[in-house]
Design a protein around this motif. Structure first.
Motif, PDB file in Angstrom:
ATOM      1  N   GLN A 152       0.813  -1.216   0.000  1.00 18.45           N
ATOM      2  CA  GLN A 152       0.000   0.000   0.000  1.00 18.45           C
ATOM      3  C   GLN A 152       0.847   1.266   0.000  1.00 18.45           C
ATOM      4  N   GLU A 153       2.067   1.186   0.585  1.00 20.70           N
ATOM      5  CA  GLU A 153       2.915   2.375   0.632  1.00 20.70           C
ATOM      6  C   GLU A 153       3.428   2.799  -0.736  1.00 20.70           C
ATOM      7  N   GLN A 154       3.281   1.913  -1.733  1.00 19.61           N
ATOM      8  CA  GLN A 154       3.741   2.236  -3.079  1.00 19.61           C
ATOM      9  C   GLN A 154       2.743   3.116  -3.835  1.00 19.61           C
ATOM     10  N   PHE A 155       1.596   3.384  -3.233  1.00 25.05           N
ATOM     11  CA  PHE A 155       0.531   4.126  -3.909  1.00 25.05           C
ATOM     12  C   PHE A 155       0.115   5.342  -3.085  1.00 25.05           C
ATOM     13  N   GLU A 156      -0.289   6.365  -3.788  1.00 27.99           N
ATOM     14  CA  GLU A 156      -0.815   7.544  -3.114  1.00 27.99           C
ATOM     15  C   GLU A 156      -2.215   7.287  -2.567  1.00 27.99           C
ATOM     16  N   CYS A 157      -2.992   6.488  -3.306  1.00 26.23           N
ATOM     17  CA  CYS A 157      -4.370   6.184  -2.895  1.00 26.23           C
ATOM     18  C   CYS A 157      -4.628   4.695  -3.079  1.00 26.23           C
ATOM     19  N   VAL A 158      -5.322   4.105  -2.133  1.00 29.53           N
ATOM     20  CA  VAL A 158      -5.785   2.728  -2.242  1.00 29.53           C
ATOM     21  C   VAL A 158      -7.273   2.721  -1.923  1.00 29.53           C
ATOM     22  N   VAL A 159      -8.068   2.168  -2.829  1.00 30.32           N
ATOM     23  CA  VAL A 159      -9.524   2.116  -2.632  1.00 30.32           C
ATOM     24  C   VAL A 159     -10.006   0.687  -2.893  1.00 30.32           C
ATOM     25  N   TRP A 160     -10.740   0.137  -1.943  1.00 37.38           N
ATOM     26  CA  TRP A 160     -11.305  -1.220  -2.071  1.00 37.38           C
ATOM     27  C   TRP A 160     -12.817  -1.105  -2.189  1.00 37.38           C
ATOM     28  N   ARG A 161     -13.373  -1.766  -3.201  1.00 36.43           N
ATOM     29  CA  ARG A 161     -14.826  -1.807  -3.357  1.00 36.43           C
ATOM     30  C   ARG A 161     -15.273  -3.232  -3.686  1.00 36.43           C
ATOM     31  N   SER A 162     -16.326  -3.673  -3.006  1.00 41.28           N
ATOM     32  CA  SER A 162     -16.925  -4.979  -3.289  1.00 41.28           C
ATOM     33  C   SER A 162     -18.082  -4.796  -4.268  1.00 41.28           C
ATOM     34  N   LEU A 163     -18.148  -5.691  -5.255  1.00 40.95           N
ATOM     35  CA  LEU A 163     -19.257  -5.651  -6.220  1.00 40.95           C
ATOM     36  C   LEU A 163     -20.305  -6.719  -5.909  1.00 40.95           C
ATOM     37  N   LYS A 164     -20.269  -7.258  -4.695  1.00 44.09           N
ATOM     38  CA  LYS A 164     -21.174  -8.351  -4.332  1.00 44.09           C
ATOM     39  C   LYS A 164     -22.632  -7.973  -4.516  1.00 44.09           C
ATOM     40  N   SER A 165     -22.976  -6.732  -4.230  1.00 43.13           N
ATOM     41  CA  SER A 165     -24.370  -6.286  -4.367  1.00 43.13           C
ATOM     42  C   SER A 165     -24.675  -5.779  -5.768  1.00 43.13           C
ATOM     43  N   ALA A 166     -23.734  -5.962  -6.704  1.00 52.31           N
ATOM     44  CA  ALA A 166     -23.901  -5.566  -8.108  1.00 52.31           C
ATOM     45  C   ALA A 166     -24.323  -4.105  -8.266  1.00 52.31           C
ATOM     46  N   PRO A 167     -23.516  -3.153  -7.801  1.00 52.94           N
ATOM     47  CA  PRO A 167     -23.870  -1.732  -7.969  1.00 52.94           C
ATOM     48  C   PRO A 167     -23.811  -1.329  -9.435  1.00 52.94           C
ATOM     49  N   PRO A 168     -24.744  -0.497  -9.915  1.00 53.27           N
ATOM     50  CA  PRO A 168     -24.648   0.026 -11.284  1.00 53.27           C
ATOM     51  C   PRO A 168     -23.319   0.747 -11.482  1.00 53.27           C
ATOM     52  N   ILE A 169     -22.845   0.823 -12.707  1.00 53.47           N
ATOM     53  CA  ILE A 169     -21.536   1.391 -12.987  1.00 53.47           C
ATOM     54  C   ILE A 169     -21.428   2.835 -12.501  1.00 53.47           C
ATOM     55  N   GLN A 170     -22.490   3.620 -12.649  1.00 48.90           N
ATOM     56  CA  GLN A 170     -22.442   5.019 -12.209  1.00 48.90           C
ATOM     57  C   GLN A 170     -22.301   5.116 -10.685  1.00 48.90           C
ATOM     58  N   THR A 171     -22.936   4.187  -9.974  1.00 50.16           N
ATOM     59  CA  THR A 171     -22.815   4.169  -8.516  1.00 50.16           C
ATOM     60  C   THR A 171     -21.375   3.888  -8.109  1.00 50.16           C
ATOM     61  N   LEU A 172     -20.746   2.914  -8.771  1.00 51.89           N
ATOM     62  CA  LEU A 172     -19.352   2.610  -8.465  1.00 51.89           C
ATOM     63  C   LEU A 172     -18.448   3.796  -8.791  1.00 51.89           C
ATOM     64  N   LEU A 173     -18.626   4.387  -9.966  1.00 49.78           N
ATOM     65  CA  LEU A 173     -17.773   5.503 -10.376  1.00 49.78           C
ATOM     66  C   LEU A 173     -17.909   6.678  -9.412  1.00 49.78           C
ATOM     67  N   GLU A 174     -19.123   6.944  -8.969  1.00 48.29           N
ATOM     68  CA  GLU A 174     -19.359   8.024  -8.002  1.00 48.29           C
ATOM     69  C   GLU A 174     -18.617   7.732  -6.690  1.00 48.29           C
ATOM     70  N   SER A 175     -18.704   6.479  -6.238  1.00 44.88           N
ATOM     71  CA  SER A 175     -18.045   6.093  -4.989  1.00 44.88           C
ATOM     72  C   SER A 175     -16.526   6.223  -5.105  1.00 44.88           C
ATOM     73  N   LEU A 176     -15.964   5.776  -6.225  1.00 42.74           N
ATOM     74  CA  LEU A 176     -14.516   5.865  -6.423  1.00 42.74           C
ATOM     75  C   LEU A 176     -14.065   7.323  -6.496  1.00 42.74           C
TER      76      LEU A 176
END
Length: 626
Positions: A218-242
């Motif tokens: 993780q120290e090799q990156f400025e940002c680390v973001v983890w998202r689960s797609l288990k609930s199948a979020p629409p693509i716009q929902t994921l993009l907004e969250s990211l």
């Protein structure tokens, strides 16, 4: 007073001491009992130690490789674990000049994850060393110091190390996977790849590996973001969250257009070095259930934007990486990956036996029990399956592995059965037919043999597509034939099911076959016969499956025996009455074409033989036998 040393030699000495302590506490060293070192695991990640400096020095001499550390080096290493790395808690009342040491080690990972802890020590050491004040000395020349300080200041101004773990699970134990961790590090850190897919069957450890890898780099990156797609979020929902996470809440999507939203995300992936983990990617892929043939890596309706996201992340310029875990390979990965390209996939198989043994040791086994290696191979090294079976062996078999193996069965837990059911239900009709035939054959078979088995063989290209799809889902394995098998199979590659998939497929086949028999008897209609029409209960053209009714020496196979047992449970009567019940199906088959009846007539005959009933007492005339 000498200034603390944070150079590479000090790091190696500290790592050396930690490695020796872990080996001692995990009982991995011979002739170590003579040392007066008291160690006790307070928890999976917490080790309490009471000893003297000289015994720690002798300990490092027993733990090859690396050589013995002297008393001053031991003290230095202990202090670096405490004041620099922050994983040692000094429990002594008197500390000044004391030779006695009483401390608690608080590890990053579990007690058996030795390599992961040692790797984390190196990562933490370099990260903390780079953050030390400019005036503090390090090993090396002044020129090296000036050059390093300049690079560090640039790095410090560039990397705030923003972490958003989202729905990532807490990993309490981790086993092996050294090669996989190295491969991921090579691709993502050193080669700076843009898109990586971590693939494998349910329960094999994809998510756990992704968590451990992310923690290590993780120290090799400025940002680390983890998202689960288990609930199948629409693509716009994921993009907004990211976007919200990467901008720290300062920016939202400016358009409802997916293309523009992905462009907005890519702006951040260009400006900063980010690692985005998308877990359980298969949740937004389409199911092939009901389709006649597979369409690999396609998306559910309305989720096609995920495909564009992968295409653009894998193909456009930026300095970030998306790591996804999935039971199925998305089509974009197949189209973009290559040995010299910035897109790769890694298919995760079971643990190696030496690593899987640690699971048993953690649960109280010695690791040398009779049958242990056989048991690990039987379950394909699947971590989830092994954890389940350990509990059963301890509760039902009093911890006796050999006794469990004598029962000659595989046990699936509810969770593992659910995972396999979800995966098999996503298959096309052709893929399911192939899976059931491989379960019937049990032994690895060639492509040509598989074609002979199928009642209505598809084109060669469609059959190859189905096998490729099943392999990408980790449901089947390719086997290199032995010399005798090469002669029998014409030198072709052989295919078989993974052991756990084999077990599930047999159970599912029997359950559906019983439902079909019940439905045919209730409706007095042949139409419900599907599995029993398209599949033989005994390998076609095998010694136990004669081509004509002239040979009565039919040896019941596992599939026939299981179906017979299922009928006995369903009807709750003796075998003669069961035969009378299912004989009502015979008139429904009479006079129909061989293709229409398929394997159904022969399967009923085999059931009569398995029940010990004289089939001559019933009229088989005009019933096609395959």
């Amino acid at each position: 007073m000498a200034r603390p040393n944070y150079g590479p030699q000090a790091k190696q000495r500290t790592k050396r001491l930690l490695e020796a302590l872990l080996a001692y506490a995990n009982h991995e060293l011979e002739d170590a009992e003579r040392l007066k070192i008291q160690s006790n695991w307070n928890s999976e990640k917490s080790l309490i130690v009471k000893t003297k400096i000289r015994f720690l020095s002798e300990l490092t001499a027993l733990a090859p490789p690396g050589g013995k550390l002297n008393s001053e080096q031991i003290k230095e290493a202990l202090h670096r674990l405490e004041d620099f790395l922050g994983i040692l808690e000094d429990n002594r009342v008197k500390t000044q000049g004391a030779d006695d040491w009483h401390f608690t080690l608080k590890l990053w990972y579990g007690r058996h994850d030795q390599q992961a802890n040692l790797k984390r020590l190196e990562v933490e050491w370099e990260r903390r060393r780079e953050q030390k004040p400019k005036g503090e000395e390090r090993e090396g020349t002044k020129a090296d110091s000036r050059e390093s300080t300049s690079a560090i200041q640039n790095l410090k101004s560039k990397i705030p190390n923003q972490i958003d773990w989202g729905e990532a699970p807490e990993v309490s134990s981790f086993y092996g996977r050294t090669e996989e961790l190295h491969q991921l590090e090579q691709w993502i850190v050193h080669e700076r790849c843009k898109l990586i897919a971590l693939l494998g069957i349910g329960g094999i450890g994809k998510t756990t590996l992704a968590v451990m890898f992310t923690e290590q780099i993780q120290e090799q990156f400025e940002c680390v973001v983890w998202r689960s797609l288990k609930s199948a979020p629409p693509i716009q929902t994921l993009l907004e969250s990211l976007l919200q996470s990467l901008s720290q809440g300062k920016e939202t999507l400016v358009s409802e257009d997916v293309h523009q939203s992905i462009s907005q995300l890519l702006h951040y992936l260009r400006q900063r070095r980010c690692l985005v983990i998308l877990d359980e990617f298969e949740a937004i892929l389409s199911s092939h259930e009901g389709q006649t043939s597979p369409q690999l890596g396609q998306y559910q309706e309305g989720y096609e934007g995920y495909g564009e996201l992968l295409r653009r992340v894998g193909g456009e310029r930026h300095q970030s990486c998306i790591l996804l875990t999935s039971r199925e390979k998305p089509g974009e990965i197949t189209g973009l990956e290559g040995e010299t390209l910035p897109v790769h996939s890694h298919l995760l198989w079971g643990l190696q036996a030496k690593d899987a043994i640690d699971i048993f040791k953690e649960r109280g086994f010695s690791g040398s029990e009779n049958g242990l290696i056989q048991l690990i191979h039987l379950y394909g090294g699947n971590p989830l399956a092994l954890k389940v079976i350990i509990t059963m062996i301890q509760e039902i078999c009093n911890g006796n592995i050999s006794y469990f193996l004598q029962q000659n069965t595989l046990v699936l837990s509810d969770r593992l059965r659910t995972l396999l059911k979800q995966q098999v239900n996503r298959l096309s009709e052709l893929e399911k037919e192939v899976v059931y035939w491989l379960a019937i054959e049990r032994q690895p078979i060639s492509l040509s043999r598989l074609r002979e088995d199928l009642l209505l063989p598809p084109s060669q290209s469609r059959l190859l597509e189905a096998l490729a799809s099943l392999e990408r889902r980790s449901l089947i394995e390719k086997v290199t034939p032995a010399p005798l098998e090469k002669m029998a199979e014409g030198g072709e590659t052989l295919f078989t099911l993974q052991p756990l998939v084999m077990k599930y497929a047999i159970e599912e086949f029997i359950e559906q076959a019983l439902d079909e028999i019940d439905a045919v008897l209730e409706t007095q209609d042949f139409e419900p016969f599907k599995l029993l029409r398209n599949h033989s209960l005994i390998k076609p053209n095998s010694p136990s499956n004669p081509d004509s009714r002239g040979d009565r020496s039919i040896a019941p196979t596992q599939m026939v025996t299981r179906l017979k047992n299922g009928l006995q449970q369903m009807f709750r009567c003796d075998d003669n009455l069961i035969a009378e019940e299912i004989s009502a199906i015979l008139p429904l088959l009479r006079g129909k074409s061989a293709i229409t009846v398929g394997y159904a007539g022969g399967n009923l005959l085999k059931l009569f033989e398995a029940l010990g009933i004289n089939s001559d007492a019933y009229d088989w005339q005009d019933i096609p036998m395959r």
